[in-house]
Design a protein around this motif. Structure first.
Motif, mmCIF file in Angstrom:
data_model
loop_
_atom_site.group_PDB
_atom_site.id
_atom_site.type_symbol
_atom_site.label_atom_id
_atom_site.label_comp_id
_atom_site.label_asym_id
_atom_site.label_seq_id
_atom_site.Cartn_x
_atom_site.Cartn_y
_atom_site.Cartn_z
ATOM 1 N N ASN A 47 0.832 -1.207 0.000
ATOM 2 C CA ASN A 47 0.000 0.000 0.000
ATOM 3 C C ASN A 47 0.872 1.266 0.000
ATOM 4 O OD1 ASN A 47 -2.838 0.975 2.156
ATOM 5 N ND2 ASN A 47 -2.205 1.736 0.185
ATOM 6 N N ILE A 48 1.907 1.257 0.830
ATOM 7 C CA ILE A 48 2.793 2.425 0.939
ATOM 8 C C ILE A 48 3.538 2.650 -0.373
ATOM 9 C CG2 ILE A 48 5.000 3.129 2.024
ATOM 10 C CD1 ILE A 48 3.660 2.063 4.700
ATOM 11 N N LEU A 49 3.965 1.584 -1.028
ATOM 12 C CA LEU A 49 4.681 1.743 -2.305
ATOM 13 C C LEU A 49 3.760 2.309 -3.382
ATOM 14 C CD1 LEU A 49 6.961 -1.436 -2.383
ATOM 15 C CD2 LEU A 49 7.564 0.902 -1.765
ATOM 16 N N LEU A 51 1.178 4.297 -2.821
ATOM 17 C CA LEU A 51 0.974 5.714 -2.489
ATOM 18 C C LEU A 51 2.215 6.536 -2.840
ATOM 19 C CD1 LEU A 51 -0.758 5.365 1.017
ATOM 20 C CD2 LEU A 51 -1.875 5.939 -1.144
#
Lengths: 91, 196
Positions: A47-49, A51
């Motif tokens: 998810n962070i990648l 975003l």
């Protein structure tokens, strides 16, 4: 063979890139099915990648394009162009 | 198009680089941390690429070549300023040490709509900027510019296995830095509501 959490963490990046050997991927997958912590680590990393890669993180400043093309135009119309120093092209 | 530019139709260079304006700026911005400076790096990179266009032989994609020039421009500038900023590219050549992720019991997907919030964008931007340079380079190339592992290895002139090791550490560092902060910044209820 059963993987421990700390071993699964070592495979997270390659798991996301789908570049693990099939047998290792299967072991990781099996562990993820029963481990909430490792699943949350994997999901949050993915998810962070996503975003992080969003175009909105680094937006172009107002007028950037105009200033860039104006400078390029001056260069393009200049008679003296040529390499300042050789640039190695990577394969 | 490159052949036409080299044959004298120089104006076409404007069209050639248009699709890469954001990539090059983003690459620069993730290194120099200042908008004006990033713009200078981007302009210098585009100019350098123009002056050296005859040397581009198509062994790599034009975009990869351009990114490589940008990276070198950004590195050159950082080296020049390292005494002022107390940050040197050579400070982080050590690849040893284990990086552990932030431990979570659950994770609810944060939708990209969350990026409408300035503070969320700032969190992500800061996390990238705070990565040591060798990790920042690889994560920007691979996860932001979407180069393949092989292309990233070519740009950085390191081995594929080094790219993989650095990439793994960079991704875990980002997870560790961001997961707890994002959980706090975007509570679960709000994340659920964001879908409706």
């Amino acid at each position: 063979m059963v993987l421990e959490c700390k071993h699964v963490w070592d495979y997270i990046s390659e798991f996301l890139d789908d570049s693990l050997p099939p047998e290792t991927r299967e072991l990781v997958q099996k562990h993820l099915e029963t481990c909430d912590i490792c699943s949350a680590i994997l999901d949050s990393t993915r998810n962070i990648l996503i975003l992080t890669a969003d175009d909105r993180i680094f937006e172009l400043p107002a007028g950037y394009s105009q200033r860039l093309h104006a400078r390029l135009s001056r260069e393009i119309h200049s008679e003296n162009i040529g390499p300042e120093e050789p640039i190695q092209e990577q394969d | 198009m490159i052949a036409a530019i080299l044959a004298g139709n120089r104006e076409l260079y404007h069209n050639l680089i248009e699709p890469y304006e954001l990539s090059v700026y983003r690459m620069a911005m993730s290194f120099v941390k200042d908008e004006t400076e990033a713009e200078d790096v981007a302009q210098d990179a585009f100019l350098k690429a123009f002056r050296n266009l005859a040397n581009f032989r198509g062994q790599s994609k034009f975009s990869t070549w351009l990114i490589s020039i940008t990276l070198n421009e950004a590195r050159r500038r950082l080296r020049r300023q390292s005494t002022v900023r107390m940050e040197s590219l050579d400070d982080f050549t050590e690849e040893g040490g284990k990086v552990s992720p932030a431990l979570l019991r659950d994770w609810s997907e944060i939708p990209s709509e969350a990026l409408e919030r300035r503070e969320v964008r700032a969190l992500l931007q800061r996390a990238i900027e705070e990565l040591p340079p060798i990790y920042r380079e690889v994560v920007v190339l691979r996860d932001i510019e979407e180069l393949s592992v092989e292309e990233a290895a070519g740009v950085l002139t390191i081995s594929i296995s080094s790219v993989k090791v650095r990439l793994h550490r960079a991704r875990i560092m980002l997870q560790k830095a961001l997961a707890p902060k994002l959980k706090l910044a975007i509570p679960k209820k709000r994340r659920w509501l964001a879908w409706y």
